[in-house]
Design an enzyme around this catalytic site. Structure first.
Site, PDB file in Angstrom:
ATOM      1  N   GLY A   1      27.156 -12.903 -24.325  1.00  0.00           N
ATOM      2  CA  GLY A   1      27.452 -12.341 -25.639  1.00  0.00           C
ATOM      3  C   GLY A   1      26.443 -12.653 -26.723  1.00  0.00           C
ATOM      4  O   GLY A   1      26.805 -12.753 -27.893  1.00  0.00           O
TER       5      GLY A   1
ATOM      6  N   GLU B   1      15.892  -4.041 -27.047  1.00  0.00           N
ATOM      7  CA  GLU B   1      16.634  -3.685 -25.842  1.00  0.00           C
ATOM      8  C   GLU B   1      17.573  -2.499 -26.068  1.00  0.00           C
ATOM      9  O   GLU B   1      17.726  -1.645 -25.207  1.00  0.00           O
ATOM     10  CB  GLU B   1      17.441  -4.896 -25.369  1.00  0.00           C
ATOM     11  CG  GLU B   1      18.075  -4.718 -24.015  1.00  0.00           C
ATOM     12  CD  GLU B   1      18.697  -5.999 -23.512  1.00  0.00           C
ATOM     13  OE1 GLU B   1      18.663  -6.221 -22.285  1.00  0.00           O
ATOM     14  OE2 GLU B   1      19.216  -6.789 -24.326  1.00  0.00           O
TER      15      GLU B   1
END
Length: 520
Positions: A234, A260
């Protein structure tokens, strides 16, 4: 006199070639032979002169080839901590086979006889260094000009190469002078007084995670903070939760560089986080009427938030520096997040290994944080050694500093290194060895803290909303965040940001007009 003639002949032979190497439009490159000789003479005359200039000069800083050889001999003596004078330099040149090319013993003695003292050696050395930088810039500009005319070069590749070379030259610049301690003490006391008068009691930027803020006293100016974890822990969810807290609740301008995920993916994650709607439903658009109402009501909190997103793939450290400076200058950005460090590159520069490149990127991020005087958070991957440890071993699956991927320089350069660990991911039973309920538990591990203690902070992770919250349940409701942000006293913000800024998520999220379909 034979040695003198030898030097004159060598000088006459070398000068045309040396000048043509840097000749630009018929003009002679910047250089001052008298100053170069004054520096060399002073170095051989004064005992501690080399210490004052060793960080400023290298052999190629001198324009004359003969002077380069003399300084190389002086540098070798200094590195070996040997005496530097006319005799030792002459002997060193003889051993290296460079004595005649340097002008012979007579010229070495003449250099010392022309200088009365070494009192001004550092000042003269700085001028020599600046002229060398000017020659390097001229040479660099000529090369780029020639390549730009050559259509066989790809312009994008040429820009990357130019940026890398220019950065390399800039790192050779004259070092910053030291500062006497008195003004620094005054600045430190002023900062302490400001912190004491602030309602939050923090000296840095609030993250919205109360226990973490107590541990760090807020994110501090010029700090490089590394947050690392294995995949699925996370990392992105954490920084998005933190960015939302800072930008929406505290009105702190935040920039996110996502290498990303696209900006639309990030904003969908923010909507999932803020509106408390599951990610799968946001992707499919299959929302109930109540969920549509909830989305349209809560998403308003994101409009006009001082949040800026850049989703350039394969971002180079040089592009980041340029964009970060512009964001700070034009939008007063006070906090930068990079997702994530290993996806960055240093295009235009050559390295022996990927580890060396990551080291250079890490070092540059720290330099950028100091230059802009703001905190920079960079996410990082961990290597697979975490997975190889058994869950019941001494350290279990908890990450350690040695797990940082690709470069030990990351740990060295960072002011704070943190890890995110969710034991529930590895212990599917939802209980630890002592039978404690660990469902939703996230451990934020501060493993390195240059200016404070290290400790673990408990947080709550709500996976279906990709959101981190305070473990104690003290989480401000999203619906009240915008009012809190707009009504927050300006004096409570340690890096005061001023009024809310446009151009962040408002550039991506467009309000639906009357009669329009919901935008998602």
């Amino acid at each position: 006199m034979p040695q003198d003639n030898t030097y004159n002949n060598a000088q006459r032979r070398s000068k045309p070639e040396h000048i043509s190497k840097f000749d630009h439009g018929g003009r002679i490159p910047p250089r001052d032979n008298d100053l170069e000789e004054a520096v060399l003479g002073a170095l051989m005359l004064e005992k501690d002169a080399y210490t004052a200039v060793c960080d400023l000069l290298k052999p190629e800083s001198f324009y004359e080839p003969a002077n380069q050889k003399i300084y190389a001999a002086i540098q070798a003596l200094g590195a070996a901590q040997q005496s530097i004078d006319m005799l030792t330099v002459t002997e060193k040149l003889r051993l290296q086979g460079d004595l005649e090319a340097a002008g012979g013993p007579l010229r070495i003695s003449e250099l010392t006889s022309r200088v009365a003292s070494g009192a001004h050696v550092e000042f003269h050395a700085r001028i020599v260094a600046q002229k060398y930088l000017a020659r390097e810039l001229i040479k660099f500009a000529s090369q780029i000009e020639a390549q730009a005319f050559d259509e066989s070069y790809d312009v994008d590749d040429l820009l990357q190469e130019a940026e890398g070379k220019l950065f390399e030259i800039s790192q050779r610049n004259v070092k910053k002078d030291v500062t006497q301690i008195d003004p620094v003490i005054n600045a430190a006391i002023e900062q302490i007084q400001t912190s004491a008068n602030r309602a939050s009691g923090l000296s840095g930027l609030e993250s919205g995670f109360h226990e973490l803020d107590k541990l760090t006293s807020g994110w501090q100016r010029s700090d490089l903070i590394i947050i690392a974890a294995r995949p699925a822990m996370g990392k992105t969810a954490f920084v998005l939760s933190m960015a939302k807290n800072m930008a929406v609740t505290y009105n702190i301008p935040v920039a996110i560089f996502s290498l990303e995920m696209s900006n639309l993916q990030l904003v969908n994650r923010l909507i999932q986080n803020t509106c408390e709607i599951e990610g799968e439903k946001i992707k499919s658009g299959k929302l109930s009427q109540m969920e549509w109402d909830q989305l349209m009501s809560r998403v308003k909190n994101l409009y006009s938030a001082p949040l800026f997103i850049d989703d350039t793939a394969s971002l180079s450290i040089f592009e980041l520096r340029t964009k970060a400076r512009r964001l700070v200058r034009e939008h007063n950005v006070s906090f930068i997040i990079i997702d994530y460090l290993q996806l960055m590159n240093a295009s235009g520069m050559k390295f022996g290994s990927r580890e060396q490149e990551v080291s250079m990127i890490s070092r540059s991020l720290k330099q950028l944080a100091k230059e802009l005087n703001i905190p920079i958070v960079a996410l990082s991957q961990l290597n697979r050694s975490v997975e190889s440890r058994g869950a019941d071993s001494k350290d279990g699956k908890r990450p350690q500093l040695s797990d940082l991927r690709e470069s030990g320089a990351i740990e060295q350069d960072a002011d704070i290194v943190c890890f995110i660990h969710r034991p529930e991911y590895y212990l599917r039973s939802g209980q630890d060895a002592a039978g404690n309920d660990i469902r939703g538990l996230a451990e934020f591990i501060v493993a390195k803290h240059r200016s404070g203690r290290v400790d673990d902070v408990k947080m709550r992770f709500k996976s279906k909303f990709a959101r981190f919250e305070n473990w104690d349940g003290e989480q401000e409701m999203t619906s009240g965040m915008r009012a809190s942000r707009l009504n927050a006293p300006a004096g409570d913000d340690p890096f005061a940001a001023g009024t809310p800024l446009s151009g962040g998520t408002a550039d991506i999220l467009t309000p639906a007009g009357p009669g329009d379909q919901p935008p998602f």
